[in-house]
Design an enzyme around this catalytic site. Structure first.
Site, PDB file in Angstrom:
ATOM      1  N   ARG A  32       0.797  -1.222   0.000  1.00 40.04           N
ATOM      2  CA  ARG A  32       0.000   0.000   0.000  1.00 40.04           C
ATOM      3  C   ARG A  32       0.833   1.276   0.000  1.00 40.04           C
ATOM      4  O   ARG A  32       0.655   2.129  -0.853  1.00 40.04           O
ATOM      5  CB  ARG A  32      -0.928   0.032   1.227  1.00 40.04           C
ATOM      6  CG  ARG A  32      -2.019  -1.011   1.208  1.00 40.04           C
ATOM      7  CD  ARG A  32      -3.040  -0.708   2.292  1.00 40.04           C
ATOM      8  NE  ARG A  32      -4.051  -1.765   2.421  1.00 40.04           N
ATOM      9  CZ  ARG A  32      -5.111  -1.685   3.226  1.00 40.04           C
ATOM     10  NH1 ARG A  32      -5.292  -0.622   3.981  1.00 40.04           N
ATOM     11  NH2 ARG A  32      -5.981  -2.673   3.296  1.00 40.04           N
ATOM     12  N   HIS A  78      -8.148  -4.442  -7.303  1.00 38.17           N
ATOM     13  CA  HIS A  78      -7.946  -3.715  -6.043  1.00 38.17           C
ATOM     14  C   HIS A  78      -9.219  -3.776  -5.193  1.00 38.17           C
ATOM     15  O   HIS A  78     -10.049  -2.867  -5.225  1.00 38.17           O
ATOM     16  CB  HIS A  78      -7.589  -2.258  -6.357  1.00 38.17           C
ATOM     17  CG  HIS A  78      -6.910  -1.538  -5.226  1.00 38.17           C
ATOM     18  ND1 HIS A  78      -5.613  -1.805  -4.844  1.00 38.17           N
ATOM     19  CD2 HIS A  78      -7.336  -0.553  -4.406  1.00 38.17           C
ATOM     20  CE1 HIS A  78      -5.277  -1.017  -3.844  1.00 38.17           C
ATOM     21  NE2 HIS A  78      -6.305  -0.243  -3.554  1.00 38.17           N
ATOM     22  N   TYR A 122     -19.381  12.034 -12.725  1.00 40.73           N
ATOM     23  CA  TYR A 122     -19.382  13.225 -13.572  1.00 40.73           C
ATOM     24  C   TYR A 122     -18.079  13.383 -14.362  1.00 40.73           C
ATOM     25  O   TYR A 122     -18.082  13.930 -15.456  1.00 40.73           O
ATOM     26  CB  TYR A 122     -19.605  14.487 -12.737  1.00 40.73           C
ATOM     27  CG  TYR A 122     -20.924  14.499 -11.996  1.00 40.73           C
ATOM     28  CD1 TYR A 122     -22.133  14.467 -12.696  1.00 40.73           C
ATOM     29  CD2 TYR A 122     -20.964  14.546 -10.605  1.00 40.73           C
ATOM     30  CE1 TYR A 122     -23.339  14.483 -12.019  1.00 40.73           C
ATOM     31  CE2 TYR A 122     -22.164  14.551  -9.924  1.00 40.73           C
ATOM     32  CZ  TYR A 122     -23.349  14.531 -10.635  1.00 40.73           C
ATOM     33  OH  TYR A 122     -24.555  14.536  -9.972  1.00 40.73           O
TER      34      TYR A 122
END
Length: 885
Positions: A32, A78, A122
């Site tokens: 990570r 993921h 969006y």
């Protein structure tokens, strides 16, 4: 024992906690928080880019909703929260976060005011062209390893085959368990230049790499104050880099009211929140911690940033700006901590270490790509060989196929009867009838020949490391040419952080080194000019058994190179040599340089810059001469560097600076001098670990005493030597055996007086100027020509002490073996012919001789003093003998 009891495993709680926490910590570190040095990416970023590549979202394709990409990444690679994936995607599209964004975003992706991006439903995205060309190309050519994803249904790469040092290009930050990383972004062109410098010179140091990569280059521009933090980060892996926004003081014109001063901020430090900065300034003004500000306006638009801080009329703009630097994030520190994964292990990296790791990765990817291409080419050629066999035996193969009961039978008979492989047999059975035409057969033959050349080339690449490095260099330069942009961040000297040279005036000085190793520096103006034939002033206080050995003029910013008789060179900056008075002895040079006690300095040279077009010409006691580029001495280690290889019993004696078109003039103690060019025909350039070639043929009991360089600008005035004239001159010299009459000084009237001149000084204090045109050019290795003749009564003890090239604007400084120094104008010394004896230039005490001669270029501020200004006690009458001269 019950079933439930059999599942209980006794264990030590301390060991279990330690093991579990360690596994958790390593999972966070590797999976990570820390980037990989190979592609500079964390797993989430790598998975986003790979998923977008799989979706075909290249720079030439339409944008796709970010929600589509996030869903692809979550479902395949993921299995974490969608917010984490989208945040990572957004950052790779922000041009104020990444120096070279990897994703092209369409829509609201946030701002420097810390405005959040629009929802993923969006916004739209696609890959940048740089990402496709430099990060994902060759991903399908088996260049990197793939592993199973979280559920084993897909394969994902362990690293992307990056062609650029992405870790430093866009930087990285992350907090793991017990460790953190914070790497600043850099300029793409500079990183590639540094990588190529490492390829060409594997021994390059971190400091030398800073010439190519001077420091971070932040996407928001701004300034970096000082180089110490950068140097620490690059050499140690950790460093605090001071960033400062760009602010100017301007006068605002106001209609109907007096003009006002304002501070205009146009660039902010990296990762500084503009809205928070304005809010902080307003808070400081309200709390009266900063005075003098009347208004703050944010006039930023799509054309650039502009924050206007209006000042009160009685305010001091510079004081207000300094307070903003001190109390706000207009000036901030970037705590660089270059920590990344190397072979899945966290390591603290220096600049060179990172580039070495990345270069090893590039070599591996090129090797694996070449192996892949070779295998594919061999497989294709193997198939073509089968088709060619079929074309050569077309009738028999057609008959065999027609008679076969089925396809497996035909395949088996092709293998047995024609020695074909299964792949070749399948290709023949699948071959279309149109491939049987003559044109198609010719194409197959041509493709086979091209593949043979391709296979040979690929095998040559795999066999030679230099071919792989050439490919890496070529591909990196292509990326640089297409995507590199000018530097945005300016590196400034920090206030209070100045280089040593900035604290010292670059004044002219003289360096003096005695036989016993005492050294000192004195300003040139310590010795005013005197008339010739005066006694001079004491230049140093020495022991009775000591004497001045080396003496040169330089500037305080120059690098002083010390050459020893063993051919080793050491370096000091001129300003590092302590200043001493005229009567001071100086400091032992062994306290400043690690010179062994049995080693002696034989030459010192002042160098202002180390370049390839300038050389050092070295001459040994045995007469060997060579020239070496100055750039070979740009990085002299503290314990010295080998400058020349010497034969047993030989010593390095003289070193001078020269250009490739200059010429060298060498003189011996008997009064002979040889003049030849330093071009590659007469004296080719050699490396440091070489001996050189013969310079001059010496007579018995003669030795070399001087060497100087003639600039190329005067060589066209000098003709090549007439060999017959030279033979006559040598015969005359042997016949006369030195019996020269005093009347020979009258030859002055027939000498061409145009400069420059060869300044000839003898150990007895006599000197003259001889036009250099009289020293005609010869071939290296000859006996030379007469440079001077000695007075009859001084001949036995007098020798030639120095022969230097001078012009009328220079001044002369001479020092005797007893430390007496005299400075005088060069044009005060008579111009005479080569066969003249000269005039007295310094009056010497008994048993004292001229030891060394140095030249000082004259300046407007260093005019020659009249004889009346010289101290009476240091001036003596001139002998009648000298008056006759």
């Amino acid at each position: 024992m019950t079933t439930s009891e059999s599942r209980i495993v006794p264990t030590d709680l301390r060991n279990e906690m330690s093991q579990s926490y360690l596994e958790y910590a390593m999972s966070v570190i590797v999976g990570r928080a820390l980037p990989d040095t190979r592609d500079g990416l964390k797993p989430v970023h790598r998975r986003i880019l790979y998923a977008m590549n799989e979706l075909g979202l290249t720079a030439d394709r339409p944008f796709r909703k970010c929600a589509r990409v996030v869903g692809e990444v979550l479902g395949k690679y993921h299995p974490h929260g969608d917010t984490a994936v989208y945040d990572a995607l957004v950052r790779m599209a922000q041009d104020f976060s990444m120096r070279s964004p990897l994703i092209h975003g369409h829509g609201n992706f946030g701002s420097v005011d810390n405005d959040p991006p629009a929802a993923m439903r969006y916004t739209e995205c696609r890959l940048q062209a740089l990402t496709s060309d430099a990060m994902l190309r060759d991903i399908d050519a088996e260049t990197v390893d793939f592993v199973d994803n979280f559920d084993g249904s897909q394969q994902e790469p362990l690293a992307l085959p990056s062609r650029i040092p992405q870790l430093f290009l866009n930087g990285s930050s992350g907090i793991a368990v017990g460790m953190a990383t914070n790497i600043p972004p850099h300029n793409l062109g500079e990183l590639i230049d540094g990588l190529l410098a490492l390829i060409h010179n594997p021994e390059i140091t971190d400091t030398e790499l800073m010439h190519y990569i001077p420091g971070p280059d932040f996407p928001t521009g701004a300034q970096i104050l000082g180089k110490s933090g950068i140097r620490d980060a690059y050499t140690l892996g950790r460093g605090s880099i001071t960033m400062r926004g760009v602010a100017t003081i301007e006068t605002l014109e106001q209609r109907g009211r007096p003009d006002k001063e304002a501070i205009i901020v146009t660039e902010l430090p990296y990762q500084t929140n503009k809205a928070a900065l304005i809010e902080k300034i307003a808070e400081l003004v309200n709390d009266k911690k900063i005075d003098g500000i009347s208004d703050i306006r944010d006039e930023s638009d799509r054309d650039g940033m502009r924050v206007v801080i209006e000042l009160k009329r009685d305010a001091y703009p510079r004081v207000v700006l300094n307070n903003l630097y001190k109390q706000t994030t207009l000036q901030a520190n970037f705590g660089a901590n270059i920590l990344a994964l190397v072979n899945s292990e966290p390591q603290l990296l220096t600049l060179k270490k990172y580039l070495e790791v990345f270069l090893d990765f590039r070599i591996e990817t090129i090797t694996r790509r070449t192996q892949y291409e070779l295998r594919k080419a061999e497989e294709r050629d193997h198939l073509l060989q089968g088709l060619l066999i079929a074309l050569d035996n077309l009738d028999a193969i057609i008959q065999l196929i027609r008679q076969a009961a089925d396809t497996p039978t035909a395949k088996q008979e092709l293998i047995e009867n024609h020695g074909l492989s299964e792949v070749q047999s399948d290709a023949i059975l699948q071959m279309q009838l149109r491939r049987l035409t003559a044109l198609e057969a010719q194409k197959i033959e041509q493709e086979h020949e091209e593949l043979l050349l391709r296979i040979a080339d690929l095998q040559d690449i795999l066999a030679k490391r230099e071919r792989i490095l050439e490919i890496i260099e070529t591909e990196a330069l292509e990326i640089k040419e297409r995507y590199a942009t000018p530097r945005r961040t300016i590196i400034e000297l920090a206030e209070g952080e100045l280089d040593d040279t900035d604290l010292i005036a670059n004044e002219k000085a003289i360096i003096l080194l005695t036989e016993q190793g005492y050294i000192k520096r004195m300003p040139v103006n310590t010795f005013e000019a005197q008339s010739r034939a005066t006694r001079g002033k004491s230049g140093t206080k020495m022991k009775d058994d000591d004497g001045v050995e080396h003496f040169l003029s330089c500037c305080d910013h120059d690098s002083i190179l010390f050459f020893t008789q063993r051919g080793v060179v050491y370096c000091l900056n001129a300003y590092q040599i302590p200043i001493g008075s005229r009567i001071a002895r100086g400091v032992p040079v062994v306290q400043m340089l690690p010179i062994p006690r049995d080693e002696k300095v034989t030459s010192i040279v002042a160098v202002s810059e180390f370049t390839d077009d300038k050389f050092l010409v070295m001459l040994t006691k045995g007469g060997y001469i060579k020239k070496t580029p100055l750039s070979a001495f740009s990085n002299i280690r503290s314990n010295g560097l080998i400058a020349i290889s010497l034969a047993e019993g030989d010593q390095l004696r003289w070193v001078r600076r020269a250009k490739v078109d200059d010429s060298v003039i060498i003189a011996s103690s008997s009064g002979m001098a040889i003049h030849f060019r330093t071009d590659n025909k007469q004296l080719r350039s050699l490396g440091r670990n070489t001996r050189g070639v013969k310079s001059m043929k010496l007579i018995e009991d003669d030795e070399l005493i001087s060497m100087d360089i003639l600039p190329s600008s005067i060589l066209d005035k000098i003709a090549d030597v007439d060999e017959e004239e030279l033979e006559l001159e040598e015969a005359e010299l042997e016949l006369e055996n030195g019996e020269i009459e005093e009347e020979e000084t009258e030859e002055t009237t027939s000498v061409n007086n145009s400069g420059p001149w060869a300044l000839v000084i003898t150990t007895g204090g006599y000197g003259k100027r001889v036009p250099v045109s009289q020293f005609t050019l010869q071939n290296r290795g000859g006996k030379g020509r007469i440079a001077t003749k000695f007075k009859k009564k001084k001949r036995k003890q007098d020798k030639l002490a120095s022969l230097r090239i001078v012009n009328e604007t220079e001044e002369l400084i001479m020092i005797t073996t007893r430390g007496i120094i005299i400075r005088q104008a060069v044009d005060a010394i008579s111009i005479q012919s080569r066969s003249a004896t000269g005039v007295r230039v310094q009056k010497l005490d008994d048993a004292d001789t001229i030891a060394e001669v140095a030249l000082v270029p004259a300046t407007e501020t260093e005019e020659i003093e009249d004889m009346e200004e010289i101290d009476a006690e240091e001036t003596e009458d001139i002998d009648p003998e000298d008056m006759e001269e």
